[in-house]
Enzyme design. Structure first.
Site, PDB file in Angstrom:
ATOM      1  N   SER A  60       0.824  -1.213   0.000  1.00 26.39           N
ATOM      2  CA  SER A  60       0.000   0.000   0.000  1.00 26.39           C
ATOM      3  C   SER A  60       0.856   1.260   0.000  1.00 26.39           C
ATOM      4  O   SER A  60       1.988   1.258   0.460  1.00 26.39           O
ATOM      5  CB  SER A  60      -0.886   0.042   1.240  1.00 26.39           C
ATOM      6  OG  SER A  60      -1.740  -1.053   1.269  1.00 26.39           O
TER       7      SER A  60
HETATM    8  N1  SAH Z   1       0.596  -5.543   4.432  1.00 25.26           N
HETATM    9  C1  SAH Z   1       1.165  -5.822   3.143  1.00 25.26           C
HETATM   10  C2  SAH Z   1       0.166  -5.578   2.027  1.00 25.26           C
HETATM   11  C3  SAH Z   1       0.168  -6.717   1.073  1.00 25.26           C
HETATM   12  S1  SAH Z   1      -1.177  -6.777  -0.077  1.00 25.26           S
HETATM   13  C4  SAH Z   1       2.460  -5.047   2.934  1.00 25.26           C
HETATM   14  O1  SAH Z   1       2.838  -4.230   3.806  1.00 25.26           O
HETATM   15  O2  SAH Z   1       3.142  -5.259   1.939  1.00 25.26           O
HETATM   16  C5  SAH Z   1      -2.278  -7.889   0.726  1.00 25.26           C
HETATM   17  C6  SAH Z   1      -1.746  -9.276   1.029  1.00 25.26           C
HETATM   18  O3  SAH Z   1      -2.824 -10.002   1.616  1.00 25.26           O
HETATM   19  C7  SAH Z   1      -1.285 -10.076  -0.176  1.00 25.26           C
HETATM   20  O4  SAH Z   1       0.021 -10.503   0.026  1.00 25.26           O
HETATM   21  C8  SAH Z   1      -2.266 -11.241  -0.217  1.00 25.26           C
HETATM   22  O5  SAH Z   1      -1.706 -12.454  -0.675  1.00 25.26           O
HETATM   23  C9  SAH Z   1      -2.680 -11.347   1.233  1.00 25.26           C
HETATM   24  N2  SAH Z   1      -3.931 -12.052   1.489  1.00 25.26           N
HETATM   25  C10 SAH Z   1      -5.099 -11.996   0.807  1.00 25.26           C
HETATM   26  N3  SAH Z   1      -6.012 -12.820   1.373  1.00 25.26           N
HETATM   27  C11 SAH Z   1      -5.402 -13.394   2.446  1.00 25.26           C
HETATM   28  C12 SAH Z   1      -5.813 -14.356   3.427  1.00 25.26           C
HETATM   29  N4  SAH Z   1      -7.035 -14.900   3.446  1.00 25.26           N
HETATM   30  N5  SAH Z   1      -4.922 -14.725   4.375  1.00 25.26           N
HETATM   31  C13 SAH Z   1      -3.664 -14.209   4.398  1.00 25.26           C
HETATM   32  N6  SAH Z   1      -3.217 -13.311   3.494  1.00 25.26           N
HETATM   33  C14 SAH Z   1      -4.075 -12.913   2.526  1.00 25.26           C
END
Ligand code: SAH
Length: 211
Positions: A60
């Site tokens: 993000s």
């Molecule tokens: N907090 C992260 C943002 C990553 S984008 C950062 O600082 O980079 C969102 C992430 O959520 C992705 O990596 C995606 O694979 C993960 N995601 C989506 N659904 C999920 C679930 N049910 N359990 C765990 N991770 C999930």
């Protein structure tokens, strides 16, 4: 391009955008965001933009990381925090500087593995990453003072609500791919008080794990 000066400019912009929690600003000034993205993108790490991290996922934009962190801080001290969606590990590293223990869940195995190593290299020892479906939380490590979900849910998973400590807060984007809003839900005994905050845009929260 990845210097302290560039990071200072990012902090100045966050202030202008309305982030006023000094602790959050201090932490984001210290953490080298460029080390959480591919080298080819490092020069863009301090721009006001989301960045691709592979597997169709994104880190993000700085404002969103700062805002979500500010929303969980509030008055009480955060001991245990659960993050759903480890991704690059940047948000986990920000949380690690503000909480005692950070538990973070990722459903895409290679992202989990890469970030686990990255956090070790950066000597961030109070983040505990796990490869699992975060929609069901991590009940064994709870209850949590705060839960932060960094992918958009169609509906707030009830398992996450159940893992909040008394007085704990859940910050989560809710909605489909067209329209999402950030929500903050506070638990008071068995009552949940929800606030609908600003519009946001996140990748979807998906069920199950991916190898
Ligand atoms: N907090 C992260 C943002 C990553 S984008 C950062 O600082 O980079 C969102 C992430 O959520 C992705 O990596 C995606 O694979 C993960 N995601 C989506 N659904 C999920 C679930 N049910 N359990 C765990 N991770 C999930």
């Amino acid at each position: 391009m990845t210097s302290a000066r560039t990071r200072e400019r990012m902090i100045a912009r966050l202030l202008e955008q309305g982030i006023c929690d000094q602790e959050v600003l201090d932490v984001m000034l210290r953490i080298p965001r460029h080390l959480f993205v591919d080298e080819a993108l490092a020069h863009r790490a301090y721009e006001d933009t989301a960045l691709p991290i592979g597997y169709q996922q994104t880190l993000s934009q700085p404002y969103v990381v700062a805002r979500m962190t500010e929303l969980i801080l509030g008055a009480r001290r955060i001991e245990r925090v659960l993050e759903v969606g480890t991704g690059s590990g940047y948000q986990s590293a920000v949380l690690a500087a503000l909480a005692e223990h950070v538990y973070t869940l990722e459903r895409i195995r290679p992202l989990h593995e890469r970030t686990r190593k990255r956090l070790q290299q950066l000597k961030v020892y109070n983040v505990f990453p796990r490869y699992s479906d975060g929609t069901v939380g991590w009940p064994e490590k709870g209850p949590y003072d705060a839960i932060l979900v960094t992918a958009a849910a169609e509906q707030v998973p009830h398992e996450l609500l159940a893992q909040l400590a008394e007085g704990g807060v859940l910050v989560i984007p809710v909605g489909g791919q067209e329209a999402q809003s950030l929500r903050r839900i506070r638990r008071q005994q068995d009552q949940y008080h929800e606030e609908v905050l600003e519009p946001v845009r996140f990748v979807p929260l998906l069920k199950g794990r991916l190898r």
